[in-house]
Design a protein around this motif. Structure first.
Motif, PDB file in Angstrom:
ATOM      1  N   ILE A 169      39.338  40.735  26.747  1.00  0.00           N
ATOM      2  CA  ILE A 169      40.748  41.112  26.897  1.00  0.00           C
ATOM      3  C   ILE A 169      41.511  40.393  25.801  1.00  0.00           C
ATOM      4  CG2 ILE A 169      42.752  41.073  28.429  1.00  0.00           C
ATOM      5  CD1 ILE A 169      40.831  40.976  30.799  1.00  0.00           C
ATOM      6  N   ARG A 170      42.064  41.157  24.874  1.00  0.00           N
ATOM      7  CA  ARG A 170      42.730  40.560  23.718  1.00  0.00           C
ATOM      8  C   ARG A 170      44.089  41.236  23.499  1.00  0.00           C
ATOM      9  NH1 ARG A 170      40.738  37.939  19.107  1.00  0.00           N
ATOM     10  NH2 ARG A 170      38.577  38.620  19.526  1.00  0.00           N
ATOM     11  N   ASP A 171      45.149  40.414  23.424  1.00  0.00           N
ATOM     12  CA  ASP A 171      46.507  40.926  23.164  1.00  0.00           C
ATOM     13  C   ASP A 171      46.904  42.014  24.160  1.00  0.00           C
ATOM     14  OD1 ASP A 171      46.951  39.299  20.843  1.00  0.00           O
ATOM     15  OD2 ASP A 171      45.630  40.638  19.737  1.00  0.00           O
ATOM     16  N   GLN A 172      46.545  41.811  25.413  1.00  0.00           N
ATOM     17  CA  GLN A 172      46.832  42.812  26.441  1.00  0.00           C
ATOM     18  C   GLN A 172      47.362  42.122  27.697  1.00  0.00           C
ATOM     19  OE1 GLN A 172      42.804  44.363  26.261  1.00  0.00           O
ATOM     20  NE2 GLN A 172      43.549  46.330  25.509  1.00  0.00           N
ATOM     21  N   THR A 173      47.929  42.926  28.579  1.00  0.00           N
ATOM     22  CA  THR A 173      48.422  42.439  29.870  1.00  0.00           C
ATOM     23  C   THR A 173      47.677  43.160  30.978  1.00  0.00           C
ATOM     24  OG1 THR A 173      50.628  41.934  29.016  1.00  0.00           O
ATOM     25  CG2 THR A 173      50.421  42.259  31.386  1.00  0.00           C
ATOM     26  N   LEU A 174      47.089  42.386  31.885  1.00  0.00           N
ATOM     27  CA  LEU A 174      46.388  42.939  33.036  1.00  0.00           C
ATOM     28  C   LEU A 174      47.143  42.536  34.297  1.00  0.00           C
ATOM     29  CD1 LEU A 174      43.966  44.407  34.283  1.00  0.00           C
ATOM     30  CD2 LEU A 174      42.755  42.203  34.316  1.00  0.00           C
ATOM     31  N   ARG A 175      47.626  43.534  35.029  1.00  0.00           N
ATOM     32  CA  ARG A 175      48.313  43.302  36.291  1.00  0.00           C
ATOM     33  C   ARG A 175      47.356  43.625  37.439  1.00  0.00           C
ATOM     34  NH1 ARG A 175      53.972  46.517  34.806  1.00  0.00           N
ATOM     35  NH2 ARG A 175      54.701  45.056  33.174  1.00  0.00           N
ATOM     36  N   LEU A 176      47.241  42.705  38.378  1.00  0.00           N
ATOM     37  CA  LEU A 176      46.363  42.876  39.529  1.00  0.00           C
ATOM     38  C   LEU A 176      47.228  43.202  40.740  1.00  0.00           C
ATOM     39  CD1 LEU A 176      44.135  39.730  38.882  1.00  0.00           C
ATOM     40  CD2 LEU A 176      43.592  42.100  38.288  1.00  0.00           C
ATOM     41  N   SER A 177      47.027  44.374  41.314  1.00  0.00           N
ATOM     42  CA  SER A 177      47.899  44.867  42.383  1.00  0.00           C
ATOM     43  C   SER A 177      47.712  44.065  43.672  1.00  0.00           C
ATOM     44  CB  SER A 177      47.624  46.344  42.653  1.00  0.00           C
ATOM     45  OG  SER A 177      48.311  46.782  43.817  1.00  0.00           O
ATOM     46  N   VAL A 192      39.296  35.985  27.426  1.00  0.00           N
ATOM     47  CA  VAL A 192      40.685  36.425  27.551  1.00  0.00           C
ATOM     48  C   VAL A 192      41.475  35.684  26.482  1.00  0.00           C
ATOM     49  CG1 VAL A 192      42.665  36.706  29.055  1.00  0.00           C
ATOM     50  CG2 VAL A 192      40.354  36.711  30.033  1.00  0.00           C
ATOM     51  N   ILE A 193      41.950  36.425  25.471  1.00  0.00           N
ATOM     52  CA  ILE A 193      42.545  35.824  24.283  1.00  0.00           C
ATOM     53  C   ILE A 193      43.943  36.395  24.066  1.00  0.00           C
ATOM     54  CG2 ILE A 193      42.285  35.498  21.792  1.00  0.00           C
ATOM     55  CD1 ILE A 193      39.236  35.848  22.184  1.00  0.00           C
ATOM     56  N   ASP A 194      44.927  35.502  24.011  1.00  0.00           N
ATOM     57  CA  ASP A 194      46.318  35.892  23.706  1.00  0.00           C
ATOM     58  C   ASP A 194      46.806  37.011  24.621  1.00  0.00           C
ATOM     59  OD1 ASP A 194      46.284  34.024  21.617  1.00  0.00           O
ATOM     60  OD2 ASP A 194      45.529  35.503  20.199  1.00  0.00           O
ATOM     61  N   SER A 195      46.551  36.878  25.900  1.00  0.00           N
ATOM     62  CA  SER A 195      46.859  37.947  26.855  1.00  0.00           C
ATOM     63  C   SER A 195      47.596  37.395  28.068  1.00  0.00           C
ATOM     64  CB  SER A 195      45.556  38.635  27.280  1.00  0.00           C
ATOM     65  OG  SER A 195      44.954  39.289  26.169  1.00  0.00           O
ATOM     66  N   LYS A 196      47.837  38.273  29.051  1.00  0.00           N
ATOM     67  CA  LYS A 196      48.460  37.884  30.309  1.00  0.00           C
ATOM     68  C   LYS A 196      47.653  38.470  31.466  1.00  0.00           C
ATOM     69  CE  LYS A 196      53.225  37.653  28.556  1.00  0.00           C
ATOM     70  NZ  LYS A 196      54.615  38.170  28.722  1.00  0.00           N
ATOM     71  N   ILE A 197      47.368  37.626  32.453  1.00  0.00           N
ATOM     72  CA  ILE A 197      46.748  38.062  33.697  1.00  0.00           C
ATOM     73  C   ILE A 197      47.742  37.731  34.808  1.00  0.00           C
ATOM     74  CG2 ILE A 197      44.754  37.898  35.217  1.00  0.00           C
ATOM     75  CD1 ILE A 197      44.015  38.849  32.443  1.00  0.00           C
ATOM     76  N   GLU A 227      30.128  32.468  32.049  1.00  0.00           N
ATOM     77  CA  GLU A 227      30.796  31.800  30.919  1.00  0.00           C
ATOM     78  C   GLU A 227      32.192  32.396  30.810  1.00  0.00           C
ATOM     79  OE1 GLU A 227      29.598  29.465  28.803  1.00  0.00           O
ATOM     80  OE2 GLU A 227      27.521  29.363  29.512  1.00  0.00           O
ATOM     81  N   THR A 228      33.217  31.540  30.936  1.00  0.00           N
ATOM     82  CA  THR A 228      34.598  32.001  30.911  1.00  0.00           C
ATOM     83  C   THR A 228      35.348  31.271  29.811  1.00  0.00           C
ATOM     84  OG1 THR A 228      34.585  32.448  33.302  1.00  0.00           O
ATOM     85  CG2 THR A 228      36.737  32.187  32.235  1.00  0.00           C
ATOM     86  N   PHE A 229      36.018  32.032  28.942  1.00  0.00           N
ATOM     87  CA  PHE A 229      36.802  31.462  27.849  1.00  0.00           C
ATOM     88  C   PHE A 229      38.214  32.021  27.920  1.00  0.00           C
ATOM     89  CE2 PHE A 229      32.399  31.362  26.657  1.00  0.00           C
ATOM     90  CZ  PHE A 229      32.230  30.089  26.127  1.00  0.00           C
ATOM     91  N   ILE A 230      39.179  31.142  28.147  1.00  0.00           N
ATOM     92  CA  ILE A 230      40.587  31.525  28.238  1.00  0.00           C
ATOM     93  C   ILE A 230      41.321  30.836  27.089  1.00  0.00           C
ATOM     94  CG2 ILE A 230      42.629  31.587  29.696  1.00  0.00           C
ATOM     95  CD1 ILE A 230      40.260  33.028  30.943  1.00  0.00           C
ATOM     96  N   LEU A 231      41.971  31.606  26.229  1.00  0.00           N
ATOM     97  CA  LEU A 231      42.610  31.060  25.033  1.00  0.00           C
ATOM     98  C   LEU A 231      43.977  31.694  24.824  1.00  0.00           C
ATOM     99  CD1 LEU A 231      42.549  29.498  22.267  1.00  0.00           C
ATOM    100  CD2 LEU A 231      41.389  31.522  21.327  1.00  0.00           C
ATOM    101  N   GLY A 232      44.999  30.869  24.662  1.00  0.00           N
ATOM    102  CA  GLY A 232      46.318  31.380  24.317  1.00  0.00           C
ATOM    103  C   GLY A 232      46.869  32.376  25.306  1.00  0.00           C
TER     104      GLY A 232
END
Length: 529
Positions: A169-177, A192-197, A227-232
């Motif tokens: 997930i890069r430069d995106q927004t994921l909304r969880l209902s 998940v890079i430069d995004s919003k969850i 393996e989880t990588f969360i950045l920016g």
């Protein structure tokens, strides 16, 4: 008009805030609950004092982990190393998916039956290197996933990355209902890079902000072997009071499941990201070698950062943690060992800034700043064999540092000023009347510590106090600017030897050792250098 004494204290506080520390430091198991009686603490007359050279308390600067490896380039390199395979995404029933087992057992599946109006289903990333756009195209059903703007998607089912698959997930927004019971589980590789969850409340067309702890909110969990990588990235409005559903969690499978799955400990890097309005900003269980570096944790509900149960080799560094509503900014609890808490700023939290709890051992807590918290600056609860080095604790409601039922604690070069009770407090506390499971969360009714260097200034109750310690050693400790008109004073065993302590520390530049011993009972013993 400020008095000269007040000006000196303010000057000291400014110095503490601006001058860095030493340069190189930067729920119960099955079985019967046993309630042990506390041991009898020694009486004042059982203690003796020895005066020795300060060299007896010398220890080198702690060796701290290299933080320069937790970079954008390093994460991108790991992503580049994942194989480029065709993406495979399906929508399936959740019953036989290992990553969802915790959420369908013990009646929890009812949550998703009600929210999905059918037999619960999930979106499964099965294999390949998959993007969020790939997921959207292959699901191809607005009931389950919808694109609601450029780079913004809403998911209405649980989203699972299966073992061996990679989701990017890069430069995106994921909304969880929230209404549809969406959540996010990683059983493979996730970047998940430069995004919003975001937890999302569709009826309000806005974030699923916290209401009460029992109300479902979407959440994220990374499982054993993942393996989880969360950045920016920003993660917000996630989590509620249910196991592994706390907001952001990295957790090993249960012993029962892992006997079948044989997964290694979960792993994660969380770097330069922001977490807000999560039930727990960060939680882990039986994790190893997790790095939580240079993030912001603000306005979370129960804890900011909460590594838990048998995790090891963690690096918690350079984070800013503030505004935690209910409890601590940073806490490690239940045998979280051999880890580093370094260079963090933890302030304005509901209880303490930093806590080590329930037999967490062999940790280094260095170069942190903890201030304006409603509890202690740093608290050690039933956690022996730890080092606190070069920390600054200011204006906390209770103590600068509290050492409770913990032995062999080294407190080196710490500064505690303007705290609401003691600069350092060694406490014996009988926990036998609590609901603690003493088979799992055992403890010794003892306190022992060495306090070397640093400054304990203008704390309301005094610089240092300890309930009947197994031992206490002091050397080169600054104790300026007492708040009391009576000047600097001690209580208990330290008060019993107050004159000798001041003479050794101030006039002789020597160290003092106080302990119960038949050979020194009632005596002051001068030991030659």
């Amino acid at each position: 008009m400020k008095t000269p004494k007040t000006l000196r204290v303010l000057s000291l506080l400014i110095t503490v805030l601006l001058v860095p520390g030493p340069a190189s430091a930067a729920a119960g198991i099955a079985g019967e609950t046993v309630t042990p009686p506390p041991a009898k603490a020694p009486a004042l007359e059982d203690y003796g004092l020895q005066i020795k050279s300060g060299e007896a308390l010398y220890r080198p600067d702690p060796v701290l982990p290299d933080l320069s490896r937790f970079t954008r380039e390093a994460i991108e390199s790991r992503l580049a190393g994942r194989p480029d395979q065709e993406p495979s995404v399906t929508v399936e029933r959740i019953g036989d998916v290992s990553a969802l087992g915790d959420f369908v057992d013990e009646g929890r599946a009812r949550e998703w039956v009600i929210r999905q109006f059918s037999h619960p289903q999930a979106i499964l990333v099965n294999s390949g290197k998959v993007t969020l756009e790939d997921v959207y195209r292959q699901v191809d059903d607005a009931r389950y996933m919808e694109r609601v703007g450029d780079g913004t998607y809403i998911v209405r089912l649980p989203l699972v990355v299966r073992h061996g698959a990679t989701l990017v997930i890069r430069d995106q927004t994921l909304r969880l209902s929230e209404e549809r019971g969406a959540f996010f589980a990683n059983d493979g590789w996730l970047f998940v890079i430069d995004s919003k969850i975001l937890g999302w409340r569709e009826q309000a067309n806005g974030p699923a902000t916290f209401r009460k702890k029992t109300d479902f909110r979407p959440f994220f969990v990374g499982w054993g072997g993942s393996e989880t990588f969360i950045l920016g990235t920003t993660m917000a409005s996630l989590g509620y009071h249910q196991s592994k559903s706390y907001g952001f969690a990295i957790a090993q499978y249960s012993d029962f499941d892992n006997a079948r799955l044989q997964r290694s400990a979960p792993h994660a890097w969380v770097v330069e990201s922001t977490f807000e309005d999560l039930y727990y900003g960060f939680y882990c269980y039986e994790a190893k070698d997790v790095a939580v570096v240079n993030n912001v944790y603000r306005d979370n509900i129960v804890y900011g950062i909460d590594p838990h149960d048998y995790s090891e080799g963690l690096i918690i560094a350079g984070n800013e943690v503030y505004g935690t509503r209910e409890k601590h900014g940073i806490i490690i609890s239940r045998q979280v060992n051999n880890s580093w808490i370094i260079g963090n700023r933890s302030y304005n939290n509901g209880l303490s800034g930093i806590v080590l709890d329930r037999q967490s051992r062999n940790n280094v807590v260095a170069n942190n700043v903890s201030f304006d918290n409603h509890g202690d600056g740093i608290g050690l609860y039933e956690s022996p064999d730890n080092l606190l080095w070069g920390n600054r604790l200011m204006n906390n409601l209770r103590n600068g540092i509290r050492v409770r039922n913990s032995t062999n604690v080294d407190l080196y070069h710490n500064v505690a000023v303007l705290n609401g009770t003691w600069g350092i407090y060694g406490q014996l506390k009988d926990l036998s009347a609590t609901d603690r499971n003493f088979k799992e969360d055992f403890y010794d009714y003892e306190v022992s510590m060495a306090v070397v260097g640093g400054e304990l200034a203008s704390n309301a109750s005094g610089p240092i106090s300890s309930d009947n310690p197994e031992y206490i050693a002091l050397y080169n400790v600054g104790m300026r600017f007492p708040r009391s008109d009576a000047g600097i004073h001690f209580e208990g065993v330290l008060g019993h030897f107050q004159t000798q302590i001041f003479d050794a520390l101030l006039n002789q530049d020597q160290a003092v050792f106080i302990k119960p011993s038949a050979s020194v009972t009632g005596k002051v013993t001068q030991v030659e250098n």
